[in-house]
Scaffold this active site. Structure first.
Site, PDB file in Angstrom:
ATOM      1  N   CYS A  40       0.036   2.004  -1.637  1.00 50.37           N
ATOM      2  CA  CYS A  40       0.415   0.817  -2.400  1.00 50.37           C
ATOM      3  C   CYS A  40       0.130  -0.446  -1.593  1.00 50.37           C
ATOM      4  CB  CYS A  40       1.892   0.888  -2.777  1.00 50.37           C
ATOM      5  SG  CYS A  40       2.457  -0.536  -3.726  1.00 50.37           S
ATOM      6  N   CYS A  43       2.796  -3.165  -1.943  1.00 54.04           N
ATOM      7  CA  CYS A  43       4.043  -2.806  -1.253  1.00 54.04           C
ATOM      8  C   CYS A  43       3.925  -3.020   0.257  1.00 54.04           C
ATOM      9  CB  CYS A  43       4.386  -1.334  -1.484  1.00 54.04           C
ATOM     10  SG  CYS A  43       4.510  -0.838  -3.203  1.00 54.04           S
ATOM     11  N   ASP A  44       2.812  -2.580   0.834  1.00 50.73           N
ATOM     12  CA  ASP A  44       2.679  -2.511   2.289  1.00 50.73           C
ATOM     13  C   ASP A  44       1.631  -3.445   2.890  1.00 50.73           C
ATOM     14  OD1 ASP A  44       4.590  -0.489   2.226  1.00 50.73           O
ATOM     15  OD2 ASP A  44       3.092   1.089   2.051  1.00 50.73           O
TER      16      ASP A  44
END
Length: 179
Positions: A40, A43-44
């Site tokens: 992701c 996300c990261d």
């Protein structure tokens, strides 16, 4: 079939089993998951600000991930096993305009290297079989998803990809079971 001790009676059942990210299935992937291996980018991605990263995949998700990461990372390699992308051409053209994006086509990742975190990828050209090492701090895998329907394979009809077959009305081949 299931580890539940209570039985429920119902005229209708709705399956909402979800899916998980498809994995590369290469050495180092599991060991470095969360230590440079991610599924992701949104996300990261910020953990890799100013660093070199790679995105694996050729669809819209991979291209969108690469575009997002190119705004924050010093370099983004896009690794795809084919010579052309399945994603939208306008995304490809937009990425070609970015100076910090490099395409690695006709190639597949064969290993992820690192001890406490990801340090590099081994990439093999699918035509020439030539290998190269690409030093990166992060790799974002965007090669699809795998449905979690194995438990229901004997109950309802699945398609070739493991998804429950259903019409637009959510009906399966079994009366009263919907997806």
């Amino acid at each position: 079939l299931f580890p539940y001790t209570t039985l429920f009676r119902s005229r209708t059942v709705i399956f909402a089993t979800g899916a998980e990210h498809a994995k590369l299935g290469v050495p180092g992937e599991e060991e470095l998951n969360g230590m440079g291996v991610s599924y992701c980018a949104t996300c990261d991605g910020m953990f890799f600000r100013g660093r070199e990263v790679a995105v694996v995949g050729g669809g819209n998700t991979a291209l969108e991930d690469a575009a997002f990461l190119a705004n924050y990372c010093s370099k983004v390699y896009i690794i795809h096993r084919r010579s052309e992308f399945r994603g939208e051409e306008k995304l490809v053209q937009s990425l070609k305009q970015k100076k910090n994006v490099e395409f690695v086509l006709n190639s597949k990742v064969t290993a992820l290297n690192g001890t406490d975190s990801l340090e590099s990828l081994i990439v093999q050209n699918v035509e020439t079989k030539e290998e190269q090492t690409i030093p990166v701090s992060g790799v974002f895998v965007a090669i699809g998803q795998m449905p979690q329907n194995e438990k229901f394979a004997g109950m309802v009809e699945l398609d070739a990809h493991g998804y429950v077959k259903a019409g637009e009305n959510c009906h399966t081949n079994v009366k009263g079971i919907f997806v």
